[in-house]
Design a protein around this motif. Structure first.
Motif, PDB file in Angstrom:
ATOM      1  N   LYS A  67       0.832  -1.206   0.000  1.00 19.20           N
ATOM      2  CA  LYS A  67       0.000   0.000   0.000  1.00 19.20           C
ATOM      3  C   LYS A  67       0.866   1.255   0.000  1.00 19.20           C
ATOM      4  CE  LYS A  67      -3.888   2.125   2.449  1.00 19.20           C
ATOM      5  NZ  LYS A  67      -4.826   1.995   3.604  1.00 19.20           N
ATOM      6  N   ALA A  68       1.963   1.225   0.752  1.00 17.82           N
ATOM      7  CA  ALA A  68       2.854   2.391   0.808  1.00 17.82           C
ATOM      8  C   ALA A  68       3.505   2.637  -0.553  1.00 17.82           C
ATOM      9  CB  ALA A  68       3.925   2.165   1.874  1.00 17.82           C
ATOM     10  N   MET A  69       3.925   1.563  -1.230  1.00 16.64           N
ATOM     11  CA  MET A  69       4.528   1.726  -2.556  1.00 16.64           C
ATOM     12  C   MET A  69       3.510   2.258  -3.556  1.00 16.64           C
ATOM     13  SD  MET A  69       4.843   0.158  -5.797  1.00 16.64           S
ATOM     14  CE  MET A  69       4.974  -1.624  -5.904  1.00 16.64           C
ATOM     15  N   LYS A  70       2.293   1.726  -3.504  1.00 17.45           N
ATOM     16  CA  LYS A  70       1.245   2.212  -4.398  1.00 17.45           C
ATOM     17  C   LYS A  70       0.973   3.703  -4.170  1.00 17.45           C
ATOM     18  CE  LYS A  70      -2.588   0.547  -5.612  1.00 17.45           C
ATOM     19  NZ  LYS A  70      -3.974   0.043  -5.565  1.00 17.45           N
ATOM     20  N   LYS A  71       0.946   4.105  -2.914  1.00  8.65           N
ATOM     21  CA  LYS A  71       0.662   5.503  -2.584  1.00  8.65           C
ATOM     22  C   LYS A  71       1.765   6.422  -3.087  1.00  8.65           C
ATOM     23  CE  LYS A  71      -0.656   8.422   1.346  1.00  8.65           C
ATOM     24  NZ  LYS A  71      -0.898   8.442   2.817  1.00  8.65           N
ATOM     25  N   ALA A  72       3.017   6.008  -2.893  1.00 11.07           N
ATOM     26  CA  ALA A  72       4.140   6.828  -3.366  1.00 11.07           C
ATOM     27  C   ALA A  72       4.121   6.937  -4.889  1.00 11.07           C
ATOM     28  CB  ALA A  72       5.453   6.225  -2.887  1.00 11.07           C
ATOM     29  N   GLY A  73       3.857   5.820  -5.567  1.00  8.87           N
ATOM     30  CA  GLY A  73       3.797   5.852  -7.021  1.00  8.87           C
ATOM     31  C   GLY A  73       2.625   6.660  -7.532  1.00  8.87           C
ATOM     32  N   LYS A  74       1.488   6.566  -6.830  1.00  7.88           N
ATOM     33  CA  LYS A  74       0.295   7.294  -7.262  1.00  7.88           C
ATOM     34  C   LYS A  74       0.508   8.797  -7.172  1.00  7.88           C
ATOM     35  CE  LYS A  74      -4.630   7.835  -6.195  1.00  7.88           C
ATOM     36  NZ  LYS A  74      -5.752   7.408  -5.310  1.00  7.88           N
ATOM     37  N   ARG A  75       1.192   9.260  -6.134  1.00  7.49           N
ATOM     38  CA  ARG A  75       1.406  10.700  -5.963  1.00  7.49           C
ATOM     39  C   ARG A  75       2.202  11.271  -7.128  1.00  7.49           C
ATOM     40  NH1 ARG A  75       3.981  10.439  -1.480  1.00  7.49           N
ATOM     41  NH2 ARG A  75       2.133  10.382  -0.165  1.00  7.49           N
ATOM     42  N   LEU A  76       3.276  10.585  -7.505  1.00  6.47           N
ATOM     43  CA  LEU A  76       4.084  11.063  -8.632  1.00  6.47           C
ATOM     44  C   LEU A  76       3.324  10.883  -9.948  1.00  6.47           C
ATOM     45  CD1 LEU A  76       6.724  12.142  -9.783  1.00  6.47           C
ATOM     46  CD2 LEU A  76       7.633   9.802  -9.739  1.00  6.47           C
ATOM     47  N   PHE A  77       2.640   9.773 -10.094  1.00  2.43           N
ATOM     48  CA  PHE A  77       1.877   9.490 -11.320  1.00  2.43           C
ATOM     49  C   PHE A  77       0.830  10.577 -11.579  1.00  2.43           C
ATOM     50  CE2 PHE A  77      -1.670   7.472 -13.535  1.00  2.43           C
ATOM     51  CZ  PHE A  77      -1.031   6.833 -14.581  1.00  2.43           C
ATOM     52  N   GLN A  78       0.100  10.954 -10.542  1.00  3.47           N
ATOM     53  CA  GLN A  78      -0.954  11.957 -10.713  1.00  3.47           C
ATOM     54  C   GLN A  78      -0.392  13.342 -11.007  1.00  3.47           C
ATOM     55  OE1 GLN A  78      -3.256  11.515  -7.077  1.00  3.47           O
ATOM     56  NE2 GLN A  78      -4.752  10.221  -8.118  1.00  3.47           N
ATOM     57  N   ARG A  79       0.712  13.688 -10.386  1.00  2.00           N
ATOM     58  CA  ARG A  79       1.271  15.024 -10.602  1.00  2.00           C
ATOM     59  C   ARG A  79       1.929  15.147 -11.968  1.00  2.00           C
ATOM     60  NH1 ARG A  79       4.289  16.853  -5.129  1.00  2.00           N
ATOM     61  NH2 ARG A  79       4.379  18.828  -6.265  1.00  2.00           N
ATOM     62  N   LEU A  80       2.233  14.021 -12.575  1.00  2.00           N
ATOM     63  CA  LEU A  80       2.693  14.048 -13.967  1.00  2.00           C
ATOM     64  C   LEU A  80       1.518  13.950 -14.945  1.00  2.00           C
ATOM     65  CD1 LEU A  80       5.719  11.590 -13.717  1.00  2.00           C
ATOM     66  CD2 LEU A  80       5.860  14.045 -14.142  1.00  2.00           C
ATOM     67  N   GLY A  81       0.336  13.641 -14.431  1.00  2.00           N
ATOM     68  CA  GLY A  81      -0.819  13.413 -15.283  1.00  2.00           C
ATOM     69  C   GLY A  81      -1.260  14.642 -16.049  1.00  2.00           C
ATOM     70  N   ASP A  82      -1.275  15.807 -15.390  1.00  2.00           N
ATOM     71  CA  ASP A  82      -1.704  17.029 -16.073  1.00  2.00           C
ATOM     72  C   ASP A  82      -0.754  17.380 -17.220  1.00  2.00           C
ATOM     73  OD1 ASP A  82      -3.870  17.270 -14.408  1.00  2.00           O
ATOM     74  OD2 ASP A  82      -2.862  18.606 -12.987  1.00  2.00           O
ATOM     75  N   LEU A  83       0.535  17.170 -17.001  1.00  2.00           N
ATOM     76  CA  LEU A  83       1.507  17.438 -18.066  1.00  2.00           C
ATOM     77  C   LEU A  83       1.287  16.472 -19.224  1.00  2.00           C
ATOM     78  CD1 LEU A  83       3.987  18.914 -19.145  1.00  2.00           C
ATOM     79  CD2 LEU A  83       5.428  17.329 -17.836  1.00  2.00           C
ATOM     80  N   ARG A  84       1.031  15.217 -18.914  1.00  2.00           N
ATOM     81  CA  ARG A  84       0.770  14.236 -19.962  1.00  2.00           C
ATOM     82  C   ARG A  84      -0.516  14.566 -20.727  1.00  2.00           C
ATOM     83  NH1 ARG A  84       2.397  11.349 -24.033  1.00  2.00           N
ATOM     84  NH2 ARG A  84       0.978   9.633 -24.504  1.00  2.00           N
ATOM     85  N   ASP A  85      -1.543  15.039 -20.031  1.00  2.00           N
ATOM     86  CA  ASP A  85      -2.792  15.429 -20.693  1.00  2.00           C
ATOM     87  C   ASP A  85      -2.554  16.551 -21.689  1.00  2.00           C
ATOM     88  OD1 ASP A  85      -4.222  13.544 -19.328  1.00  2.00           O
ATOM     89  OD2 ASP A  85      -5.003  14.933 -17.816  1.00  2.00           O
ATOM     90  N   ILE A  86      -1.699  17.493 -21.323  1.00  4.61           N
ATOM     91  CA  ILE A  86      -1.389  18.603 -22.241  1.00  4.61           C
ATOM     92  C   ILE A  86      -0.689  18.079 -23.487  1.00  4.61           C
ATOM     93  CG2 ILE A  86       0.069  20.653 -22.499  1.00  4.61           C
ATOM     94  CD1 ILE A  86      -0.589  21.281 -19.544  1.00  4.61           C
ATOM     95  N   HIS A  87       0.264  17.174 -23.306  1.00  2.73           N
ATOM     96  CA  HIS A  87       0.964  16.590 -24.461  1.00  2.73           C
ATOM     97  C   HIS A  87      -0.020  15.878 -25.388  1.00  2.73           C
ATOM     98  CE1 HIS A  87       4.914  16.392 -21.925  1.00  2.73           C
ATOM     99  NE2 HIS A  87       4.746  17.575 -22.496  1.00  2.73           N
ATOM    100  N   VAL A  88      -0.957  15.125 -24.812  1.00  2.00           N
ATOM    101  CA  VAL A  88      -1.936  14.393 -25.623  1.00  2.00           C
ATOM    102  C   VAL A  88      -2.848  15.365 -26.357  1.00  2.00           C
ATOM    103  CG1 VAL A  88      -3.921  12.826 -25.523  1.00  2.00           C
ATOM    104  CG2 VAL A  88      -1.875  12.325 -24.171  1.00  2.00           C
ATOM    105  N   MET A  89      -3.284  16.415 -25.680  1.00  2.88           N
ATOM    106  CA  MET A  89      -4.165  17.393 -26.330  1.00  2.88           C
ATOM    107  C   MET A  89      -3.446  18.098 -27.474  1.00  2.88           C
ATOM    108  SD  MET A  89      -6.648  19.156 -23.463  1.00  2.88           S
ATOM    109  CE  MET A  89      -5.431  19.443 -22.187  1.00  2.88           C
ATOM    110  N   GLU A  90      -2.171  18.399 -27.298  1.00  5.03           N
ATOM    111  CA  GLU A  90      -1.414  19.032 -28.388  1.00  5.03           C
ATOM    112  C   GLU A  90      -1.361  18.116 -29.615  1.00  5.03           C
ATOM    113  OE1 GLU A  90       1.717  21.832 -25.854  1.00  5.03           O
ATOM    114  OE2 GLU A  90       2.268  19.783 -26.414  1.00  5.03           O
ATOM    115  N   GLU A  91      -1.169  16.825 -29.383  1.00  6.81           N
ATOM    116  CA  GLU A  91      -1.155  15.882 -30.504  1.00  6.81           C
ATOM    117  C   GLU A  91      -2.507  15.850 -31.216  1.00  6.81           C
ATOM    118  OE1 GLU A  91      -0.007  12.113 -28.950  1.00  6.81           O
ATOM    119  OE2 GLU A  91       1.952  12.810 -28.222  1.00  6.81           O
ATOM    120  N   TRP A  92      -3.590  15.851 -30.444  1.00  7.28           N
ATOM    121  CA  TRP A  92      -4.919  15.801 -31.046  1.00  7.28           C
ATOM    122  C   TRP A  92      -5.254  17.091 -31.797  1.00  7.28           C
ATOM    123  CZ3 TRP A  92      -7.961  12.197 -32.567  1.00  7.28           C
ATOM    124  CH2 TRP A  92      -7.975  10.954 -31.942  1.00  7.28           C
TER     125      TRP A  92
END
Length: 543
Positions: A67-92
């Motif tokens: 659970k601790a590993m999942k939580k640590a990974g989720k925090r970084l994953f989500q904070r990179l998510g908005d940047l990834r969404d922008i990259h995807v929108m630019e492609e579209w």
């Protein structure tokens, strides 16, 4: 002259938890140097792999580090998510802009229409205006999200992640990949995703399709990580369905962003972009429906390879035992208690006693409560019965078990020791009268069964109700005038005599047994006597 070292021809391992956890650290270094789309995407993929592996493994191994590993990974994953969404929108945006220009009206029109129709250059400019505006806005947001991503990387504890990369793969290696237990887990994910599929096709909302994508993704990751044979057969279809629903979500986010940012100069431009987005979205949904609707859909193909019928409940019970074995420091004791509890329950049924609810349902609850009553000791001996209740509620109902049976089992496990259950207790006061009564009945059986192995030594191996001996004619339902007669019951003031093999009247457990039989006496409205079961085989030999 020194010989050159031999070059290993063994292929580098590219699967498994340790590989992906180390890959996360490598991708963190790449992203720190360059926040471009590919490194960000690769880091998120690595994090997602680790989290999905943890999600499957913690269903069988409840160690807190998962659970601790999942939580640590989720925090970084989500904070990179908005940047990834922008990259995807630019492609579209660039893709849709190209489609818009390629499908623009041809300038080769009759002379009388040339003054009323826009030229190709005008059409291109009309198409470029919203795209350029949106790209500029996304570029500004991208710079902001890069700063956020850099802060997230700095906060990410890489030392702790490296420690987990050594300890957690060792725990994962104890669980065999391809195990039927993972097939049961995959069936749970399939059931959840199938329900989301039905809802999405019924109301067709953006939220429903996004939830469906997440459901299929969770099913896919269990298959991909833990069922190698099924993955080889299904990987292409699973990825395609997830990608199609991912594109639907990306287009929905793009349209919402474009509207909220007011990038369209006029209604005509807005309508044309809306048509392009809806066209692409409809194509994705149509391709999804073509494979996922009908009698021969992929849903049916996947379901056919997963557990069926009685296998489902059997695997659910095995999963619960496997889970409890990781928490209970003496699971052998819990298994002995479960055996004694079922012997006592079946013996009571032979005396014509009946629980307040369905007998099979009550028996299932008693079995689960007996097997899981000690899991709270994982968090310390003090009040472990209360901790067991919390753990069982947090775990949730396994597929194959009725929710009412498992909920009842959690409460029964809570009362295997400590305060006696009463109808006014907060856990019982909101239940229906029959449910209250059944819960107290099962708690009485569990308390005495637990007391019979209070020393955790397994001395008491078998019990039986002596008033109704095994294989006695009184146990067989007889007929009179064609009607079944009720089995004989104990006399009103007759005590219930429980004969226990290995019982010592002056042993360490005798006092505990004497105290814990009180609740069963209250439930049955008769005295309960525990005595030594004589070994008939030994007596026969002596005689």
């Amino acid at each position: 002259m020194l010989a050159s070292p031999a070059v290993s021809t063994r292929p580098k391992k590219t699967t498994g938890l340790r590989y992906w956890m180390l890959r996360v650290l490598e991708e963190c270094d790449k992203v720190s140097a360059d926040f471009s789309p590919d490194p960000v995407h690769d880091l998120r993929v690595s994090l997602r792999r680790c989290r999905s592996l943890a999600d499957g493994l913690m269903a069988l191994d409840p160690h807190p580090d998962w659970k601790a590993m999942k939580k640590a990974g989720k925090r970084l994953f989500q904070r990179l998510g908005d940047l990834r969404d922008i990259h995807v929108m630019e492609e579209w945006v660039r893709k849709l802009e190209k489609i818009y220009v390629e499908r623009a009206p041809s300038p080769a029109l009759p002379a009388e229409q040339q003054n009323t129709q826009p030229t190709s250059d005008e059409t291109a400019q009309a198409a470029d205006a919203p795209a350029e505006t949106l790209l500029k806005l996304l570029k500004a947001r991208e710079d902001e999200q890069k700063r956020e991503a850099r802060a997230a990387l700095e906060e990410f504890d890489r030392k702790q992640w490296r420690r987990w990369s050594k300890s957690l793969p060792a725990r994962a290696s104890r669980i065999r990949s391809g195990s039927p237990l993972f097939k049961h887990l995959a069936l749970e994910r399939w059931t959840e995703a199938r329900a989301l599929h039905t809802r999405a096709l019924r109301n067709r909302s953006q939220t429903a399709f996004h939830s469906l994508r997440i459901g299929i993704k969770r099913f896919r990751y269990i298959v991909e990580n833990f069922l190698p044979a099924e993955h080889r057969a299904w990987s292409g279809d699973l990825k395609e369905m997830q990608d199609l629903l991912g594109e639907v979500h990306d287009l929905d986010v793009l349209w919402s962003t474009a509207n909220s940012c007011h990038v369209f100069p006029d209604e005509h431009s807005r309508q044309r972009w809306r048509e392009r987005i809806l066209s692409q979205r409809s194509k994705c949904i149509d391709r999804y429906r073509a494979k996922m609707v009908g009698e021969n859909s992929l849903w049916e193909v996947w379901r056919a390879a997963l557990p069926q019928g009685r296998q489902i409940q059997e695997l659910a019970s095995r999963r619960m035992k496997f889970w409890a074995n990781h928490l209970d420091p003496d699971f052998a004791h819990s298994e002995r208690v479960a055996s004694l509890a079922l012997q006592l329950y079946d013996g009571l049924l032979a005396t014509a006693w009946q629980p307040a609810v369905d007998a099979l349902s009550a028996r299932s609850s008693l079995l689960a409560a007996a097997l899981l009553h000690e899991v709270g000791r994982f968090k310390g001996e003090k009040n472990h019965h209360k901790k067991s209740l919390k753990l069982l509620k947090a775990h949730g109902n396994p597929l194959g078990w009725k929710p009412a049976d498992f909920h009842r089992a959690a409460i029964v496990a809570r009362f295997h020791r400590g305060a006696l259950p009463t109808r006014r207790h907060r856990l019982l006061r909101d239940l229906l009268p029959d449910e209250q009564k059944a819960t107290i009945q099962l708690a009485a059986i569990l308390r005495l069964s637990n007391a019979l192995d209070a020393a955790h030594d397994g001395r008491i191996r078998r019990i039986q109700i002596e008033n109704v001996p095994v294989n006695d004619d009184r146990n067989r339902r007889k007929r009179a005038a064609g009607f079944l007669l009720k089995p004989p019951t104990l006399n009103r003031n007759e005590p219930l005599i429980i004969a226990a093999e290995g019982y010592a009247p002056l042993g360490r457990s005798a006092q505990t047994i004497a105290a814990e039989r009180y609740l069963l006496e209250t439930v049955l409205h008769r005295p309960v006597i525990v005595k030594l079961l004589k070994n008939s085989t030994r007596n026969a030999t002596k005689s």
